[in-house]
Design a protein around this motif. Structure first.
Motif, PDB file in Angstrom:
ATOM      1  N   THR A   1      13.062  10.314 -14.454  1.00 63.19           N
ATOM      2  CA  THR A   1      12.391  10.314 -15.663  1.00 63.19           C
ATOM      3  C   THR A   1      12.326   9.287 -16.829  1.00 63.19           C
ATOM      4  OG1 THR A   1      13.083  13.020 -15.633  1.00 63.19           O
ATOM      5  CG2 THR A   1      12.513  11.911 -17.902  1.00 63.19           C
ATOM      6  N   ARG A   2      13.371   8.509 -16.636  1.00 61.18           N
ATOM      7  CA  ARG A   2      13.478   7.446 -17.583  1.00 61.18           C
ATOM      8  C   ARG A   2      12.614   6.263 -16.810  1.00 61.18           C
ATOM      9  NH1 ARG A   2      16.671   4.562 -21.020  1.00 61.18           N
ATOM     10  NH2 ARG A   2      15.463   2.413 -21.509  1.00 61.18           N
ATOM     11  N   LYS A   3      12.445   6.081 -15.708  1.00 54.72           N
ATOM     12  CA  LYS A   3      11.543   5.025 -15.038  1.00 54.72           C
ATOM     13  C   LYS A   3      10.185   5.448 -15.336  1.00 54.72           C
ATOM     14  CE  LYS A   3      14.641   4.275 -10.994  1.00 54.72           C
ATOM     15  NZ  LYS A   3      14.715   4.343  -9.585  1.00 54.72           N
ATOM     16  N   ARG A   4       9.616   6.641 -15.480  1.00 57.09           N
ATOM     17  CA  ARG A   4       8.551   7.291 -15.665  1.00 57.09           C
ATOM     18  C   ARG A   4       8.149   7.022 -16.995  1.00 57.09           C
ATOM     19  NH1 ARG A   4       5.975  10.239 -11.492  1.00 57.09           N
ATOM     20  NH2 ARG A   4       7.371  10.506  -9.565  1.00 57.09           N
ATOM     21  N   ALA A   5       9.050   7.364 -17.973  1.00 54.55           N
ATOM     22  CA  ALA A   5       8.951   7.268 -19.269  1.00 54.55           C
ATOM     23  C   ALA A   5       8.551   5.901 -19.703  1.00 54.55           C
ATOM     24  CB  ALA A   5      10.062   7.765 -20.109  1.00 54.55           C
ATOM     25  N   ASP A   6       9.186   4.898 -19.118  1.00 55.51           N
ATOM     26  CA  ASP A   6       9.046   3.393 -19.221  1.00 55.51           C
ATOM     27  C   ASP A   6       7.733   2.963 -19.042  1.00 55.51           C
ATOM     28  OD1 ASP A   6      11.808   3.100 -20.490  1.00 55.51           O
ATOM     29  OD2 ASP A   6      12.796   2.314 -18.684  1.00 55.51           O
ATOM     30  N   ARG A   7       7.407   3.438 -17.606  1.00 58.41           N
ATOM     31  CA  ARG A   7       6.173   2.958 -17.165  1.00 58.41           C
ATOM     32  C   ARG A   7       5.105   3.708 -18.190  1.00 58.41           C
ATOM     33  NH1 ARG A   7       8.659   3.524 -12.025  1.00 58.41           N
ATOM     34  NH2 ARG A   7       7.584   5.648 -11.699  1.00 58.41           N
ATOM     35  N   ILE A   8       5.058   4.909 -18.411  1.00 54.93           N
ATOM     36  CA  ILE A   8       4.255   5.431 -19.279  1.00 54.93           C
ATOM     37  C   ILE A   8       3.919   4.833 -20.578  1.00 54.93           C
ATOM     38  CG2 ILE A   8       3.430   7.470 -20.566  1.00 54.93           C
ATOM     39  CD1 ILE A   8       4.826   9.130 -18.383  1.00 54.93           C
ATOM     40  N   CYS A   9       5.029   4.513 -21.377  1.00 66.55           N
ATOM     41  CA  CYS A   9       5.036   3.665 -22.523  1.00 66.55           C
ATOM     42  C   CYS A   9       4.480   2.345 -22.332  1.00 66.55           C
ATOM     43  CB  CYS A   9       6.759   3.312 -23.121  1.00 66.55           C
ATOM     44  SG  CYS A   9       6.995   5.002 -23.599  1.00 66.55           S
ATOM     45  N   HIS A  10       4.835   1.674 -20.969  1.00 62.24           N
ATOM     46  CA  HIS A  10       4.238   0.102 -21.022  1.00 62.24           C
ATOM     47  C   HIS A  10       2.617   0.220 -20.753  1.00 62.24           C
ATOM     48  CE1 HIS A  10       4.317  -3.831 -19.379  1.00 62.24           C
ATOM     49  NE2 HIS A  10       3.300  -3.497 -18.421  1.00 62.24           N
ATOM     50  N   ASN A  11       2.438   1.166 -19.931  1.00 59.62           N
ATOM     51  CA  ASN A  11       0.804   1.397 -19.870  1.00 59.62           C
ATOM     52  C   ASN A  11       0.307   1.747 -21.253  1.00 59.62           C
ATOM     53  OD1 ASN A  11      -1.298   1.642 -17.818  1.00 59.62           O
ATOM     54  ND2 ASN A  11      -1.383   3.854 -19.042  1.00 59.62           N
TER      55      ASN A  11
ATOM     56  N   LEU B   1       9.808  23.218 -31.872  1.00 56.17           N
ATOM     57  CA  LEU B   1       9.354  22.222 -30.936  1.00 56.17           C
ATOM     58  C   LEU B   1       7.584  22.413 -30.608  1.00 56.17           C
ATOM     59  CD1 LEU B   1      12.000  22.020 -28.027  1.00 56.17           C
ATOM     60  CD2 LEU B   1      11.727  20.455 -29.912  1.00 56.17           C
ATOM     61  N   VAL B   2       6.990  21.030 -30.459  1.00 54.45           N
ATOM     62  CA  VAL B   2       5.692  21.132 -30.049  1.00 54.45           C
ATOM     63  C   VAL B   2       5.359  19.990 -28.852  1.00 54.45           C
ATOM     64  CG1 VAL B   2       5.173  19.316 -31.843  1.00 54.45           C
ATOM     65  CG2 VAL B   2       3.195  20.951 -30.944  1.00 54.45           C
ATOM     66  N   TYR B   3       4.280  20.254 -28.075  1.00 49.50           N
ATOM     67  CA  TYR B   3       4.341  19.382 -26.836  1.00 49.50           C
ATOM     68  C   TYR B   3       2.941  18.636 -26.694  1.00 49.50           C
ATOM     69  CZ  TYR B   3       8.159  22.648 -25.735  1.00 49.50           C
ATOM     70  OH  TYR B   3       9.224  23.427 -26.092  1.00 49.50           O
ATOM     71  N   TYR B   4       3.180  17.594 -26.060  1.00 50.03           N
ATOM     72  CA  TYR B   4       1.716  16.863 -25.980  1.00 50.03           C
ATOM     73  C   TYR B   4       1.603  16.257 -24.641  1.00 50.03           C
ATOM     74  CZ  TYR B   4       2.071  16.727 -31.076  1.00 50.03           C
ATOM     75  OH  TYR B   4       2.023  17.141 -32.470  1.00 50.03           O
ATOM     76  N   LYS B   5       0.497  16.443 -24.143  1.00 47.85           N
ATOM     77  CA  LYS B   5      -0.097  16.140 -22.773  1.00 47.85           C
ATOM     78  C   LYS B   5       0.210  14.455 -22.818  1.00 47.85           C
ATOM     79  CE  LYS B   5      -3.749  16.545 -19.496  1.00 47.85           C
ATOM     80  NZ  LYS B   5      -5.148  17.483 -19.363  1.00 47.85           N
ATOM     81  N   LEU B   6       0.537  14.142 -21.430  1.00 51.03           N
ATOM     82  CA  LEU B   6       0.511  12.376 -21.385  1.00 51.03           C
ATOM     83  C   LEU B   6      -0.603  11.894 -20.507  1.00 51.03           C
ATOM     84  CD1 LEU B   6       4.397  12.138 -21.178  1.00 51.03           C
ATOM     85  CD2 LEU B   6       3.065  11.421 -23.001  1.00 51.03           C
ATOM     86  N   ASN B   7      -1.023  10.697 -20.601  1.00 46.34           N
ATOM     87  CA  ASN B   7      -2.155  10.152 -20.094  1.00 46.34           C
ATOM     88  C   ASN B   7      -1.652   9.249 -19.178  1.00 46.34           C
ATOM     89  OD1 ASN B   7      -4.774   9.812 -19.017  1.00 46.34           O
ATOM     90  ND2 ASN B   7      -5.128   8.140 -20.575  1.00 46.34           N
ATOM     91  N   HIS B   8      -1.073   9.287 -18.223  1.00 44.83           N
ATOM     92  CA  HIS B   8      -0.704   8.429 -16.738  1.00 44.83           C
ATOM     93  C   HIS B   8      -0.314   9.051 -15.824  1.00 44.83           C
ATOM     94  CE1 HIS B   8       1.847   5.153 -15.291  1.00 44.83           C
ATOM     95  NE2 HIS B   8       0.952   4.378 -16.099  1.00 44.83           N
TER      96      HIS B   8
END
Length: 309
Positions: A220-230, A274-281
């Motif tokens: 999950t951390r690896k994916r979060a880092d890539r999503i943020c980087h992108n 809590l509220v949730y948001y869709k991610l674009n990656h």
């Protein structure tokens, strides 16, 4: 030394070569030859043929006791094999992180034990790295996880897809600007986040908010880092944690924003904080699989479990 023991035992039961031969569906000369060959291997006669009917010699009585023990072991093992075929005995050992062990596996294991009540199920909860070591060593039969594992070492059985979402405390000011993107837990359970008409959230709008990320090495951390980087976005990391469920619970209490899977959101109680948001990656989508070690014997309990899921 015990070759031909079934021939000898049949003669012992009948104390007559002719009747024993009929029971065995062989000729009397063939049976006599087989018994003599066995006696030659032992080095002593089993039967005293000078009496009528024939009798056991002293060694013959000990030989019969020995082969009865062997036959009992054979029968016991055959019964065990038959029980295994019908899943009346056996065990299965499954590992999962806190999320899977607490929310995903219970209904699956409940169904399996209902179908096969005599199978012993062992459930191990630990971190992915610890569970992977146990799977490699053979102390686990299966590991359910959402990370990708080396296909040269591990095989997999698909369980489901899951999507990462941004989990944000409702008290955060950024939510006021992003009402058109916001999703509720009910929306997630109804799969609205999978609708192409629902827009992904721009991460830059959370630049002033604290983030709760998992420790380095976690999928999950690896994916979060890539999503943020992108997204050319650098999160303000407040805490680094071991478990996704821990980050989620801290988000519930307003500690920061976390990356959560829809698997988790669907299973935990709905929380209005809590509220949730869709991610674009592309990294927001991943598989959950049951992994097993290749080149290792897979018991019928395990293959049956995988067929069930």
């Amino acid at each position: 030394m015990f070759q031909g023991m079934h021939y000898i035992y049949e003669v012992y039961k009948e104390m007559n070569f002719s009747r024993a031969a009929r029971n065995l569906f062989i000729s009397q000369p063939s049976l006599s030859a087989a018994v003599k060959k066995a006696e030659a291997q032992i080095g002593f006669p089993v039967f005293d043929r000078s009496s009528n009917p024939i009798q056991l010699t002293d060694l013959g009585r000990e030989y019969i006791r020995s082969i009865e023990t062997i036959m009992e072991v054979e029968n016991s093992f055959q019964n065990y094999v038959n029980d295994m075929r019908e899943l009346k005995s056996g065990s299965i050992s499954i590992g999962g992180t806190n999320l899977f062990a607490s929310y995903v596996l219970p209904p699956v294991l409940s169904r399996f034990t209902e179908l096969y009540p005599q199978i012993h199920v062992h459930l191990t909860e630990a971190t992915t790295s610890e569970l992977t070591k146990r799977l490699f060593s053979g102390s686990l039969d299966l590991l359910i996880d959402n990370q990708s594992m080396d296909p040269a070492i591990y095989g997999k059985s698909f369980f489901c897809e899951e999507h990462l979402l941004l989990t944000v405390p409702t008290q955060f000011a950024s939510n006021q600007r992003l009402k058109n993107y916001a999703l509720t837990a009910a929306d997630i359970r109804e799969n609205r986040h999978l609708n192409s008409h629902i827009p992904p959230v721009p991460l830059k709008d959370f630049q002033d908010e604290p983030f709760l990320l998992l420790r380095a090495g976690n999928d999950t951390r690896k994916r979060a880092d890539r999503i943020c980087h992108n997204s050319h976005f650098l999160p303000q990391i407040k805490l680094e944690l071991e478990q996704q469920i821990t980050a989620y619970n801290l988000s519930r209490y307003g500690m920061g924003i976390s990356f959560s899977s829809d698997t988790l959101i669907r299973h935990v109680p709905e929380d209005e904080r809590l509220v949730y948001y869709k991610l674009n990656h592309q990294d927001a989508l991943r598989e959950v699989n049951f992994y097993y070690k290749r080149k290792r014997y897979m018991p019928k309990t395990v293959t049956t479990f995988l067929e069930m899921i």
